[in-house]
Scaffold this active site. Sequence first.
Site, short mmCIF file in Angstrom:
data_model
loop_
_atom_site.label_atom_id
_atom_site.label_comp_id
_atom_site.label_asym_id
_atom_site.label_seq_id
_atom_site.Cartn_x
_atom_site.Cartn_y
_atom_site.Cartn_z
N GLY A 175 0.86 -1.19 0.00
CA GLY A 175 0.00 0.00 0.00
C GLY A 175 0.89 1.23 0.00
O GLY A 175 1.44 1.60 1.04
N ALA A 176 1.04 1.84 -1.20
CA ALA A 176 1.91 3.02 -1.30
C ALA A 176 1.08 4.30 -1.22
O ALA A 176 1.37 5.29 -1.90
CB ALA A 176 2.72 2.97 -2.59
N ASN A 194 -11.98 -3.93 3.29
CA ASN A 194 -10.58 -4.16 3.64
C ASN A 194 -10.27 -5.62 3.95
O ASN A 194 -9.13 -6.06 3.77
CB ASN A 194 -10.18 -3.25 4.80
N ASN A 197 -7.20 -0.53 8.70
CA ASN A 197 -8.34 -0.58 9.63
C ASN A 197 -9.49 -1.43 9.11
O ASN A 197 -9.66 -1.55 7.90
CB ASN A 197 -8.86 0.85 9.85
N HIS A 221 -8.65 0.28 18.84
CA HIS A 221 -8.25 1.52 18.17
C HIS A 221 -9.53 2.22 17.70
O HIS A 221 -9.88 2.19 16.55
CB HIS A 221 -7.37 1.15 16.97
N ASP A 265 1.95 -1.55 -4.58
CA ASP A 265 0.59 -1.00 -4.70
C ASP A 265 -0.07 -1.58 -5.94
O ASP A 265 0.62 -2.05 -6.86
CB ASP A 265 0.64 0.53 -4.82
N GLY A 287 1.49 4.52 3.79
CA GLY A 287 2.62 3.75 3.28
C GLY A 287 3.79 4.66 2.92
O GLY A 287 4.95 4.38 3.25
P1 NAD Z 1 -4.67 5.54 0.91
O1 NAD Z 1 -5.95 5.42 0.16
O2 NAD Z 1 -3.89 6.79 0.81
O3 NAD Z 1 -3.70 4.31 0.52
C1 NAD Z 1 -4.12 2.99 0.44
C2 NAD Z 1 -3.37 2.36 -0.72
O4 NAD Z 1 -3.62 0.95 -0.72
C3 NAD Z 1 -3.79 2.89 -2.10
O5 NAD Z 1 -2.67 3.44 -2.77
C4 NAD Z 1 -4.32 1.65 -2.81
O6 NAD Z 1 -4.04 1.64 -4.20
C5 NAD Z 1 -3.57 0.55 -2.08
N1 NAD Z 1 -4.17 -0.78 -2.21
C6 NAD Z 1 -5.47 -1.14 -2.16
N2 NAD Z 1 -5.60 -2.46 -2.32
C7 NAD Z 1 -4.35 -2.98 -2.48
C8 NAD Z 1 -3.82 -4.28 -2.69
N3 NAD Z 1 -4.61 -5.36 -2.78
N4 NAD Z 1 -2.47 -4.40 -2.81
C9 NAD Z 1 -1.65 -3.34 -2.74
N5 NAD Z 1 -2.12 -2.07 -2.53
C10 NAD Z 1 -3.43 -1.90 -2.41
O7 NAD Z 1 -5.04 5.23 2.45
P2 NAD Z 1 -4.15 5.59 3.74
O8 NAD Z 1 -4.55 6.92 4.27
O9 NAD Z 1 -2.71 5.32 3.42
O10 NAD Z 1 -4.70 4.50 4.78
C11 NAD Z 1 -4.41 3.12 4.57
C12 NAD Z 1 -5.07 2.28 5.66
O11 NAD Z 1 -4.45 2.54 6.92
C13 NAD Z 1 -6.56 2.55 5.87
O12 NAD Z 1 -7.26 1.35 6.13
C14 NAD Z 1 -6.58 3.44 7.10
O13 NAD Z 1 -7.81 3.39 7.79
C15 NAD Z 1 -5.46 2.80 7.89
N6 NAD Z 1 -4.88 3.63 8.95
C16 NAD Z 1 -4.60 2.99 10.11
C17 NAD Z 1 -4.01 3.68 11.13
C18 NAD Z 1 -3.65 2.95 12.41
O14 NAD Z 1 -3.28 3.62 13.37
N7 NAD Z 1 -3.73 1.64 12.47
C19 NAD Z 1 -3.73 5.05 11.01
C20 NAD Z 1 -4.02 5.66 9.79
C21 NAD Z 1 -4.60 4.94 8.74
#
Ligand code: NAD
Length: 313
Positions: free
Chosen positions: A9-10, A96, A121, A176, A34, A14
């Site tokens: 996930g870039a 997800n 998440n 969380h 990604d 990421g």
């Molecule tokens: P984002 O949309 O900016 O990035 C997500 C990326 O995942 C996208 O570039 C997408 O193309 C890629 N993706 C989707 N399916 C994929 C797959 N099968 N293989 C590879 N890549 C894939 O979102 P973000 O803001 O970076 O958030 C990402 C996740 O992290 C979300 O679920 C968010 O809720 C979670 N998050 C968790 C925390 C935590 O504390 N645990 C904090 C912030 C965000």
Amino acid sequence: MINKISIIGAGRVGESCAQMLAAQKLSKHITLIDLDDKYAKGVALDIQETSPIYEFDSVLKGSSDMSAIKGSGIVIITAGLPRKPGMDRSDVLAANIAIIDSVMDGVIEHAPDSFVIMVTNPVDVLTYYSLKKSKWPRNRIIGQAGVLDSMRMSSFIAMETHYSVNDIQALVLGGHGDTMVPLPRFTTIGGIPITELLSTDAIDKIIQRTRDGGAEILNLKQKSSAYDAPGAAVAAMVESIVHSKNRLLPCISMLEGEYNQRDIAIGVPVVLGSDGIEEIVELKLSQAEQKLFDYSANSIRELTNEIKNIKVT
Ligand code: NAD
């Protein structure tokens, strides 16, 4: 320094993770995966070009091919949908879980000996799902929540008082989300519990702001949820593993009877070292604290049970 870390996930989180791992010189190779191949390559190159300023020799690569994670000692999973304003973290579960299911297939195949840090998440449920799917031992799949929530609480304490953040250590356990369990009794400024230094009213406000921390950022940014503080939280966990620091950090782990809970992944204090989760530290919680923890566990368990109603493949 470890030889290779991959980030699935870039997107925003990421990218932020990758930048921090490189700047902190934690890995020789950093690979971003990604669905969008060119985007992953662009993110990798953009960060590579910060190397003269941050003085790192890491090599960054981007790809859409999961086999590029081969040889990774640590895999960080940030692939998936972030929530939009008004959404709860649980609202993205159905989308997800399908993503994490296919991502974990790739991790199990191409990086079978790695440690996984789950970020996507709802992170507690997806940590649980990945442990069950992989059948890996619980020390190797770790969820990120409490490091970020505790960072937020420490920041709010510093912002509300005249104390240096250097001396503030907060502790947030549980899920969380709205049911997270900030623990004032175990939150200190210069070793002194905040219950000795701040009024109940001030502590209650800080706790509420901590619980709403993710939503506050989301409501302000609108176009994205938080990513810089989450990236820093993941980097702290990676550093503790890579440098065998044995830091005591709140992380999501599968419980097997600790805190009177089993078969649930939830935030508890753990020792993070070269073997991942080396120990789960069991605190003697007061009755009121245990009640909050159990309430949090029940809400995670309810969401975890929803997995059974979702057709993944
Ligand atoms: P984002 O949309 O900016 O990035 C997500 C990326 O995942 C996208 O570039 C997408 O193309 C890629 N993706 C989707 N399916 C994929 C797959 N099968 N293989 C590879 N890549 C894939 O979102 P973000 O803001 O970076 O958030 C990402 C996740 O992290 C979300 O679920 C968010 O809720 C979670 N998050 C968790 C925390 C935590 O504390 N645990 C904090 C912030 C965000």
